[in-house]
Design a protein around this motif. Structure first.
Motif, PDB file in Angstrom:
ATOM      1  N   ALA A   1      -3.303  16.258  -3.789  1.00  0.00           N
ATOM      2  CA  ALA A   1      -4.184  15.210  -4.300  1.00  0.00           C
ATOM      3  C   ALA A   1      -4.071  13.910  -3.517  1.00  0.00           C
ATOM      4  O   ALA A   1      -5.088  13.258  -3.229  1.00  0.00           O
ATOM      5  CB  ALA A   1      -3.865  14.946  -5.780  1.00  0.00           C
ATOM      6  N   PHE A   2      -2.849  13.530  -3.123  1.00  0.00           N
ATOM      7  CA  PHE A   2      -2.652  12.172  -2.623  1.00  0.00           C
ATOM      8  C   PHE A   2      -2.405  12.038  -1.129  1.00  0.00           C
ATOM      9  O   PHE A   2      -2.594  10.952  -0.579  1.00  0.00           O
ATOM     10  CB  PHE A   2      -1.520  11.494  -3.411  1.00  0.00           C
ATOM     11  N   VAL A   3      -1.991  13.085  -0.442  1.00  0.00           N
ATOM     12  CA  VAL A   3      -1.830  12.972   1.015  1.00  0.00           C
ATOM     13  C   VAL A   3      -3.179  12.781   1.721  1.00  0.00           C
ATOM     14  O   VAL A   3      -3.309  11.881   2.551  1.00  0.00           O
ATOM     15  CB  VAL A   3      -1.050  14.176   1.595  1.00  0.00           C
TER      16      VAL A   3
ATOM     17  N   VAL B   1      -7.191   6.310   3.321  1.00  0.00           N
ATOM     18  CA  VAL B   1      -6.959   4.891   3.042  1.00  0.00           C
ATOM     19  C   VAL B   1      -6.286   4.203   4.228  1.00  0.00           C
ATOM     20  O   VAL B   1      -6.693   3.118   4.662  1.00  0.00           O
ATOM     21  CB  VAL B   1      -6.095   4.726   1.770  1.00  0.00           C
ATOM     22  N   LEU B   2      -5.263   4.837   4.783  1.00  0.00           N
ATOM     23  CA  LEU B   2      -4.486   4.211   5.852  1.00  0.00           C
ATOM     24  C   LEU B   2      -5.285   4.103   7.152  1.00  0.00           C
ATOM     25  O   LEU B   2      -5.212   3.083   7.850  1.00  0.00           O
ATOM     26  CB  LEU B   2      -3.199   5.007   6.087  1.00  0.00           C
ATOM     27  N   LYS B   3      -6.050   5.134   7.481  1.00  0.00           N
ATOM     28  CA  LYS B   3      -6.862   5.058   8.700  1.00  0.00           C
ATOM     29  C   LYS B   3      -7.903   3.946   8.589  1.00  0.00           C
ATOM     30  O   LYS B   3      -8.188   3.245   9.564  1.00  0.00           O
ATOM     31  CB  LYS B   3      -7.549   6.407   8.945  1.00  0.00           C
ATOM     32  N   HIS B   4      -8.439   3.767   7.390  1.00  0.00           N
ATOM     33  CA  HIS B   4      -9.414   2.696   7.173  1.00  0.00           C
ATOM     34  C   HIS B   4      -8.745   1.328   7.240  1.00  0.00           C
ATOM     35  O   HIS B   4      -9.267   0.391   7.849  1.00  0.00           O
ATOM     36  CB  HIS B   4     -10.088   2.893   5.812  1.00  0.00           C
ATOM     37  N   ALA B   5      -7.565   1.239   6.641  1.00  0.00           N
ATOM     38  CA  ALA B   5      -6.865  -0.048   6.589  1.00  0.00           C
ATOM     39  C   ALA B   5      -6.299  -0.452   7.943  1.00  0.00           C
ATOM     40  O   ALA B   5      -6.148  -1.644   8.227  1.00  0.00           O
ATOM     41  CB  ALA B   5      -5.739   0.021   5.551  1.00  0.00           C
ATOM     42  N   PHE B   6      -5.980   0.522   8.807  1.00  0.00           N
ATOM     43  CA  PHE B   6      -5.322   0.238  10.084  1.00  0.00           C
ATOM     44  C   PHE B   6      -6.285   0.261  11.276  1.00  0.00           C
ATOM     45  O   PHE B   6      -5.862   0.423  12.417  1.00  0.00           O
ATOM     46  CB  PHE B   6      -4.209   1.259  10.345  1.00  0.00           C
TER      47      PHE B   6
ATOM     48  N   ILE C   1       0.843  -1.202   0.000  1.00  0.00           N
ATOM     49  CA  ILE C   1       0.000   0.000   0.000  1.00  0.00           C
ATOM     50  C   ILE C   1       0.877   1.251   0.000  1.00  0.00           C
ATOM     51  O   ILE C   1       0.628   2.211  -0.736  1.00  0.00           O
ATOM     52  CB  ILE C   1      -0.941   0.005   1.226  1.00  0.00           C
ATOM     53  N   ALA C   2       1.924   1.227   0.812  1.00  0.00           N
ATOM     54  CA  ALA C   2       2.840   2.368   0.884  1.00  0.00           C
ATOM     55  C   ALA C   2       3.533   2.603  -0.458  1.00  0.00           C
ATOM     56  O   ALA C   2       3.658   3.745  -0.914  1.00  0.00           O
ATOM     57  CB  ALA C   2       3.871   2.135   1.973  1.00  0.00           C
ATOM     58  N   LEU C   3       3.972   1.527  -1.084  1.00  0.00           N
ATOM     59  CA  LEU C   3       4.648   1.650  -2.373  1.00  0.00           C
ATOM     60  C   LEU C   3       3.728   2.265  -3.424  1.00  0.00           C
ATOM     61  O   LEU C   3       4.167   3.064  -4.255  1.00  0.00           O
ATOM     62  CB  LEU C   3       5.148   0.286  -2.837  1.00  0.00           C
ATOM     63  N   VAL C   4       2.454   1.886  -3.375  1.00  0.00           N
ATOM     64  CA  VAL C   4       1.491   2.458  -4.320  1.00  0.00           C
ATOM     65  C   VAL C   4       1.310   3.947  -4.052  1.00  0.00           C
ATOM     66  O   VAL C   4       1.411   4.776  -4.968  1.00  0.00           O
ATOM     67  CB  VAL C   4       0.126   1.738  -4.216  1.00  0.00           C
ATOM     68  N   LEU C   5       1.059   4.311  -2.801  1.00  0.00           N
ATOM     69  CA  LEU C   5       0.798   5.706  -2.449  1.00  0.00           C
ATOM     70  C   LEU C   5       2.019   6.600  -2.699  1.00  0.00           C
ATOM     71  O   LEU C   5       1.901   7.717  -3.196  1.00  0.00           O
ATOM     72  CB  LEU C   5       0.368   5.803  -0.983  1.00  0.00           C
TER      73      LEU C   5
ATOM     74  N   ASP D   1     -11.985  -1.462   0.728  1.00  0.00           N
ATOM     75  CA  ASP D   1     -12.900  -1.799  -0.361  1.00  0.00           C
ATOM     76  C   ASP D   1     -13.698  -0.560  -0.738  1.00  0.00           C
ATOM     77  O   ASP D   1     -14.715  -0.242  -0.134  1.00  0.00           O
ATOM     78  CB  ASP D   1     -13.833  -2.931   0.073  1.00  0.00           C
ATOM     79  N   THR D   2     -13.214   0.155  -1.717  1.00  0.00           N
ATOM     80  CA  THR D   2     -13.887   1.375  -2.158  1.00  0.00           C
ATOM     81  C   THR D   2     -14.292   1.256  -3.617  1.00  0.00           C
ATOM     82  O   THR D   2     -13.629   0.568  -4.405  1.00  0.00           O
ATOM     83  CB  THR D   2     -12.965   2.599  -1.993  1.00  0.00           C
ATOM     84  N   LYS D   3     -15.354   1.929  -3.970  1.00  0.00           N
ATOM     85  CA  LYS D   3     -15.828   1.899  -5.341  1.00  0.00           C
ATOM     86  C   LYS D   3     -14.975   2.825  -6.210  1.00  0.00           C
ATOM     87  O   LYS D   3     -14.572   3.892  -5.775  1.00  0.00           O
ATOM     88  CB  LYS D   3     -17.291   2.337  -5.407  1.00  0.00           C
ATOM     89  N   ALA D   4     -14.734   2.373  -7.420  1.00  0.00           N
ATOM     90  CA  ALA D   4     -13.953   3.190  -8.343  1.00  0.00           C
ATOM     91  C   ALA D   4     -14.753   4.425  -8.728  1.00  0.00           C
ATOM     92  O   ALA D   4     -15.929   4.324  -9.104  1.00  0.00           O
ATOM     93  CB  ALA D   4     -13.600   2.383  -9.585  1.00  0.00           C
ATOM     94  N   PRO D   5     -14.165   5.612  -8.608  1.00  0.00           N
ATOM     95  CA  PRO D   5     -14.886   6.831  -8.976  1.00  0.00           C
ATOM     96  C   PRO D   5     -15.112   6.887 -10.488  1.00  0.00           C
ATOM     97  O   PRO D   5     -14.317   6.367 -11.271  1.00  0.00           O
ATOM     98  CB  PRO D   5     -13.946   7.952  -8.520  1.00  0.00           C
ATOM     99  N   THR D   6     -16.220   7.480 -10.893  1.00  0.00           N
ATOM    100  CA  THR D   6     -16.504   7.610 -12.321  1.00  0.00           C
ATOM    101  C   THR D   6     -15.756   8.824 -12.880  1.00  0.00           C
ATOM    102  O   THR D   6     -15.601   9.845 -12.206  1.00  0.00           O
ATOM    103  CB  THR D   6     -18.015   7.788 -12.557  1.00  0.00           C
ATOM    104  N   LEU D   7     -15.311   8.697 -14.109  1.00  0.00           N
ATOM    105  CA  LEU D   7     -14.583   9.780 -14.754  1.00  0.00           C
ATOM    106  C   LEU D   7     -15.546  10.681 -15.510  1.00  0.00           C
ATOM    107  O   LEU D   7     -16.460  10.208 -16.191  1.00  0.00           O
ATOM    108  CB  LEU D   7     -13.544   9.211 -15.725  1.00  0.00           C
ATOM    109  N   ASP D   8     -15.346  11.975 -15.376  1.00  0.00           N
ATOM    110  CA  ASP D   8     -16.137  12.954 -16.119  1.00  0.00           C
ATOM    111  C   ASP D   8     -15.403  13.205 -17.431  1.00  0.00           C
ATOM    112  O   ASP D   8     -14.438  13.971 -17.491  1.00  0.00           O
ATOM    113  CB  ASP D   8     -16.264  14.244 -15.305  1.00  0.00           C
ATOM    114  N   LYS D   9     -15.834  12.539 -18.488  1.00  0.00           N
ATOM    115  CA  LYS D   9     -15.045  12.455 -19.722  1.00  0.00           C
ATOM    116  C   LYS D   9     -14.931  13.776 -20.477  1.00  0.00           C
ATOM    117  O   LYS D   9     -13.880  14.075 -21.046  1.00  0.00           O
ATOM    118  CB  LYS D   9     -15.638  11.380 -20.632  1.00  0.00           C
ATOM    119  N   GLN D  10     -15.989  14.568 -20.496  1.00  0.00           N
ATOM    120  CA  GLN D  10     -15.917  15.815 -21.252  1.00  0.00           C
ATOM    121  C   GLN D  10     -14.893  16.788 -20.666  1.00  0.00           C
ATOM    122  O   GLN D  10     -14.023  17.295 -21.398  1.00  0.00           O
ATOM    123  CB  GLN D  10     -17.301  16.470 -21.324  1.00  0.00           C
ATOM    124  N   PRO D  11     -14.936  17.066 -19.334  1.00  0.00           N
ATOM    125  CA  PRO D  11     -13.880  17.912 -18.756  1.00  0.00           C
ATOM    126  C   PRO D  11     -12.486  17.291 -18.882  1.00  0.00           C
ATOM    127  O   PRO D  11     -11.494  18.011 -19.026  1.00  0.00           O
ATOM    128  CB  PRO D  11     -14.294  18.036 -17.287  1.00  0.00           C
ATOM    129  N   LEU D  12     -12.408  15.953 -18.830  1.00  0.00           N
ATOM    130  CA  LEU D  12     -11.116  15.280 -18.969  1.00  0.00           C
ATOM    131  C   LEU D  12     -10.501  15.570 -20.331  1.00  0.00           C
ATOM    132  O   LEU D  12      -9.303  15.873 -20.448  1.00  0.00           O
ATOM    133  CB  LEU D  12     -11.287  13.777 -18.774  1.00  0.00           C
TER     134      LEU D  12
END
Length: 379
Positions: free
Chosen positions: A105-107, A113-118, A82-86, A201-212
């Protein structure tokens, strides 16, 4: 009504800007304001910073960053993985979205994620691991951003100022980036346990394709300007019009304090450059010691101001580039991006600021000494 508490908070959150403003005003006493001040300002750099900040903020609204990290996290089965990914995603993303945005974005995502996992782990142990991961994320953001011209403000400034080619730029940054990746990987294996754990176990967020799609086009325009293919004037007009008509709220996400800091330092350094005694002194201490001086100065005034100041007194831009990027490690103020992680961590109810500070300083000093030694030998 502006209270003392608000003024104190404003000062703390914009310390470098306040210092830059004071220096600019003091320098005006030595060199009175005139139309020559316009020549001090690098409008191309300010435009690129402004446009990149808006575009990256736009990418955040599309859910792209969360979608990528969510996909990777579901493949992790231990604390170390998990740490390597983050940490890894922070290192790589900082190359393209800047070190401060990568941490913004990621901190918070890491803390969630870590509070949930631990949840079932001993509180003191989980706190140590969370601190270590956030500190390594900060190191990863500062070192990963070193690779590209758009990775951080000092890179963008020095790349634009020097007019060096991309192969030349990468010739400076790639060897140290490779070393940095290796050091971060080793640190993860040494400092973090291999203990098995289930990723949240989290759901993958949907991408907003037009702004992307829209922000992908704008980001490509920024890259064309960085590569001197598109003029900064056209970029500014294009991005401003598109954002105004489609996502005008993004104008509020721009770090105008950073832009103002650059502006103040441009004025201060332009005025100082007019004073022969100071110019000769700085040129004297820099000659042959560009990496060491820029790395050490960054510890005191942070690496963005150091790059603007020192680049006015030497043409060894490549060595300044290496020095200020290495100089982003070390003290908490060496890189302004590091303060982002500090603030994010302190939002936790269980935060232990003193433990974080000492862990941050210890890990950063080790990275600083190793990378500085490598830089002094290799370059």
């Amino acid at each position: 009504m502006i209270t003392k508490q608000k003024l104190d908070a404003l000062f703390k959150d914009n310390l470098v800007l306040v210092i830059a403003g004071i220096l600019a005003l003091c320098s005006m006493l030595l060199v009175p304001p005139s139309l020559d001040y316009i020549d001090y300002i690098d409008f191309r750099v300010l435009t690129l910073l402004f446009c990149l900040m808006i575009v990256v903020s736009g990418f955040r609204t599309t859910g792209l960053f969360n979608a990528i990290s969510n996909t990777l996290l579901h493949k992790a089965h231990s604390i170390r993985q998990i740490a390597l990914v983050l940490i890894g995603i922070t290192f790589i993303s900082a190359m393209f979205i800047t070190n401060d945005v990568a941490l913004i974005a990621f901190v918070p995502l890491s803390i969630l994620v870590l509070k949930h996992a631990f949840q079932k782990m001993d509180a003191s142990l989980s706190d140590n691991i969370i601190i270590t991961i956030i500190v390594l994320q900060t190191v990863a953001a500062n070192l990963g951003s070193m690779l590209t011209p758009i990775g951080n403000p000092q890179n963008l400034y020095l790349y634009s100022l020097s007019n060096m080619s991309l192969p030349t730029f990468f010739g400076y940054t790639l060897p140290l980036t490779i070393l940095s990746a290796f050091l971060i990987l080793i640190s993860c294996y040494v400092l973090l346990p291999k203990q098995a754990i289930k990723a949240p176990d989290t759901k993958a967020p949907t991408l907003d394709k037009q702004p992307l799609l829209l922000h992908s086009i704008l980001f490509l325009s920024c890259l064309l300007t960085v590569g001197h293919i598109l003029s900064w004037q056209i970029l500014l007009i294009f991005v401003t019009i598109i954002i105004f008509f489609f996502q005008k709220k993004l104008f509020a996400t721009v770090d105008y304090g950073l832009l103002a800091t650059f502006l103040c330092f441009f004025i201060f350094i332009g005025n100082i450059g007019e004073l022969a005694i100071i110019r000769d002194f700085l040129q004297g201490i820099l000659d042959g010691r560009e990496i060491l001086v820029s790395a050490l100065l960054s510890q005191i005034i942070s690496n963005v101001p150091a790059s603007i100041l020192l680049s006015s007194f030497t043409t060894a831009y490549g060595k300044i580039l290496i020095g200020v990027n290495v100089g982003g490690l070390g003290t908490l103020i060496a890189s302004l991006a590091s303060l982002i992680s500090w603030r994010q961590y302190n939002t936790m109810k269980e935060a232990n600021p003193s433990k974080y500070f000492f862990t941050f300083t210890a890990i950063n000093l080790i990275f600083f000494l190793i990378t500085l030694a490598f830089a002094l030998i290799f370059y």
